[in-house]
Design a protein around this motif. Structure first.
Motif, mmCIF file in Angstrom:
data_model
loop_
_atom_site.group_PDB
_atom_site.id
_atom_site.type_symbol
_atom_site.label_atom_id
_atom_site.label_comp_id
_atom_site.label_asym_id
_atom_site.label_seq_id
_atom_site.Cartn_x
_atom_site.Cartn_y
_atom_site.Cartn_z
ATOM 1 N N MET A 26 0.844 -1.156 0.000
ATOM 2 C CA MET A 26 0.000 0.000 0.000
ATOM 3 C C MET A 26 0.895 1.226 0.000
ATOM 4 O O MET A 26 1.816 1.333 0.789
ATOM 5 C CB MET A 26 -0.882 -0.046 1.254
ATOM 6 N N THR A 27 0.672 2.164 -0.904
ATOM 7 C CA THR A 27 1.465 3.380 -0.993
ATOM 8 C C THR A 27 0.557 4.579 -0.863
ATOM 9 O O THR A 27 -0.499 4.634 -1.471
ATOM 10 C CB THR A 27 2.208 3.455 -2.342
ATOM 11 N N HIS A 28 0.992 5.532 -0.056
ATOM 12 C CA HIS A 28 0.270 6.785 0.120
ATOM 13 C C HIS A 28 1.263 7.898 -0.131
ATOM 14 O O HIS A 28 2.433 7.762 0.144
ATOM 15 C CB HIS A 28 -0.250 6.922 1.558
ATOM 16 N N SER A 29 0.790 9.038 -0.595
ATOM 17 C CA SER A 29 1.668 10.188 -0.771
ATOM 18 C C SER A 29 1.071 11.398 -0.093
ATOM 19 O O SER A 29 -0.133 11.578 -0.069
ATOM 20 C CB SER A 29 1.857 10.513 -2.259
ATOM 21 N N ALA A 30 1.965 12.194 0.456
ATOM 22 C CA ALA A 30 1.571 13.460 1.052
ATOM 23 C C ALA A 30 2.364 14.520 0.320
ATOM 24 O O ALA A 30 3.584 14.495 0.343
ATOM 25 C CB ALA A 30 1.906 13.475 2.537
ATOM 26 N N SER A 59 6.467 10.506 0.658
ATOM 27 C CA SER A 59 5.640 9.352 0.332
ATOM 28 C C SER A 59 5.783 8.314 1.433
ATOM 29 O O SER A 59 6.808 8.231 2.098
ATOM 30 C CB SER A 59 6.012 8.761 -1.030
ATOM 31 N N LEU A 60 4.719 7.554 1.625
ATOM 32 C CA LEU A 60 4.655 6.540 2.664
ATOM 33 C C LEU A 60 4.228 5.238 2.023
ATOM 34 O O LEU A 60 3.227 5.195 1.303
ATOM 35 C CB LEU A 60 3.650 6.973 3.732
ATOM 36 N N THR A 61 5.004 4.193 2.259
ATOM 37 C CA THR A 61 4.651 2.854 1.814
ATOM 38 C C THR A 61 4.554 2.003 3.060
ATOM 39 O O THR A 61 5.452 2.028 3.904
ATOM 40 C CB THR A 61 5.735 2.274 0.881
ATOM 41 N N SER A 62 3.458 1.259 3.210
ATOM 42 C CA SER A 62 3.320 0.452 4.424
ATOM 43 C C SER A 62 3.127 -1.012 4.083
ATOM 44 O O SER A 62 2.641 -1.365 3.020
ATOM 45 C CB SER A 62 2.149 0.954 5.269
ATOM 46 N N ARG A 63 3.557 -1.852 5.016
ATOM 47 C CA ARG A 63 3.392 -3.299 4.892
ATOM 48 C C ARG A 63 3.310 -3.871 6.298
ATOM 49 O O ARG A 63 3.671 -3.225 7.270
ATOM 50 C CB ARG A 63 4.543 -3.923 4.122
ATOM 51 N N THR A 64 2.864 -5.100 6.409
ATOM 52 C CA THR A 64 2.791 -5.778 7.693
ATOM 53 C C THR A 64 3.905 -6.803 7.776
ATOM 54 O O THR A 64 4.157 -7.533 6.822
ATOM 55 C CB THR A 64 1.430 -6.502 7.863
ATOM 56 N N ASP A 65 4.584 -6.829 8.907
ATOM 57 C CA ASP A 65 5.639 -7.805 9.146
ATOM 58 C C ASP A 65 5.042 -9.008 9.863
ATOM 59 O O ASP A 65 4.032 -8.892 10.556
ATOM 60 C CB ASP A 65 6.736 -7.177 10.022
ATOM 61 N N ARG A 66 5.687 -10.154 9.733
ATOM 62 C CA ARG A 66 5.211 -11.360 10.425
ATOM 63 C C ARG A 66 5.131 -11.168 11.932
ATOM 64 O O ARG A 66 4.365 -11.830 12.609
ATOM 65 C CB ARG A 66 6.131 -12.538 10.106
ATOM 66 N N GLY A 67 5.925 -10.267 12.470
ATOM 67 C CA GLY A 67 5.906 -10.009 13.901
ATOM 68 C C GLY A 67 4.706 -9.205 14.356
ATOM 69 O O GLY A 67 4.560 -8.919 15.530
ATOM 70 N N SER A 103 -1.703 -1.293 16.367
ATOM 71 C CA SER A 103 -1.165 -0.306 17.308
ATOM 72 C C SER A 103 0.353 -0.329 17.430
ATOM 73 O O SER A 103 0.927 0.499 18.110
ATOM 74 C CB SER A 103 -1.802 -0.486 18.681
ATOM 75 N N HIS A 104 1.020 -1.278 16.758
ATOM 76 C CA HIS A 104 2.486 -1.320 16.785
ATOM 77 C C HIS A 104 3.006 -0.899 15.415
ATOM 78 O O HIS A 104 2.755 -1.570 14.408
ATOM 79 C CB HIS A 104 2.990 -2.716 17.137
ATOM 80 N N LEU A 105 3.723 0.222 15.381
ATOM 81 C CA LEU A 105 4.148 0.819 14.128
ATOM 82 C C LEU A 105 5.648 1.086 14.151
ATOM 83 O O LEU A 105 6.187 1.589 15.132
ATOM 84 C CB LEU A 105 3.391 2.138 13.917
ATOM 85 N N ILE A 106 6.305 0.720 13.060
ATOM 86 C CA ILE A 106 7.721 1.027 12.856
ATOM 87 C C ILE A 106 7.799 1.968 11.663
ATOM 88 O O ILE A 106 7.206 1.697 10.618
ATOM 89 C CB ILE A 106 8.546 -0.247 12.581
ATOM 90 N N ILE A 107 8.522 3.071 11.828
ATOM 91 C CA ILE A 107 8.687 4.030 10.743
ATOM 92 C C ILE A 107 10.128 3.982 10.274
ATOM 93 O O ILE A 107 11.055 4.307 11.018
ATOM 94 C CB ILE A 107 8.293 5.453 11.182
#
Length: 150
Positions: free
Chosen positions: A1-5, A13-21, A52-56
């Motif tokens: 998923m990619t978002h841009s500001a 730009s922000l690209t997000s993904r989910t990690d197995r953790g 609720s757990h986010l890594i930037i």
């Protein structure tokens, strides 16, 4: 998923993904500044509603200012209120300099890599933020309570 500001000539730009953790990982690239702050704030809050757990990941951020850092601090507070966490990973040299100059490196969980942020260890030592370099770049104006970074 990619978002841009984007705002005028400043963009992030922000690209997000989910990690197995179970962490959401948001990779930022571009300028983390006041121009992109409102859109970034909304995007990060949206991610925090989903997990609720986010890594930037800050490795591709070219520039950061107080407005961008305020979004990170506010998002960290929101994550804690939701019972979660916010971790910063792999800050670029420019971002590391600004984090140190503002003292935010003392208040945010900062890790050398995304993988280290996922495992929670090791955090970046204060030595990564060289105080001698920062102190030479800061001029204080005590009479007005301001700090200028050159």
């Amino acid at each position: 998923m990619t978002h841009s500001a984007a705002h005028d000539d400043a963009s992030l730009s922000l690209t997000s993904r989910t990690d197995r953790g179970g962490y959401f990982i948001a990779a930022l690239s571009g300028e983390l500044g006041i121009a992109s702050a409102p859109a970034l704030r909304e995007q990060l809050l949206s991610l925090l509603r989903a997990a609720s757990h986010l890594i930037i990941d800050l490795s591709a951020v070219d520039h950061a200012d107080a407005g961008g850092l305020a979004v990170l601090v506010g998002s960290g507070r929101r994550a804690r209120l939701l019972g979660g966490s916010l971790r910063l990973a792999a800050p670029s040299p420019e971002v590391a300099r600004v984090l140190s100059a503002t003292g935010m490196n003392q208040h945010l969980a900062i890790f050398p890599t995304v993988r280290a942020a996922i495992t929670g260890q090791p955090r970046l030592p204060d030595a990564i933020f060289p105080s001698a370099t920062v102190l030479s770049a800061i001029t204080k104006f005590p009479e007005i309570g301001a700090v200028a970074i050159t």
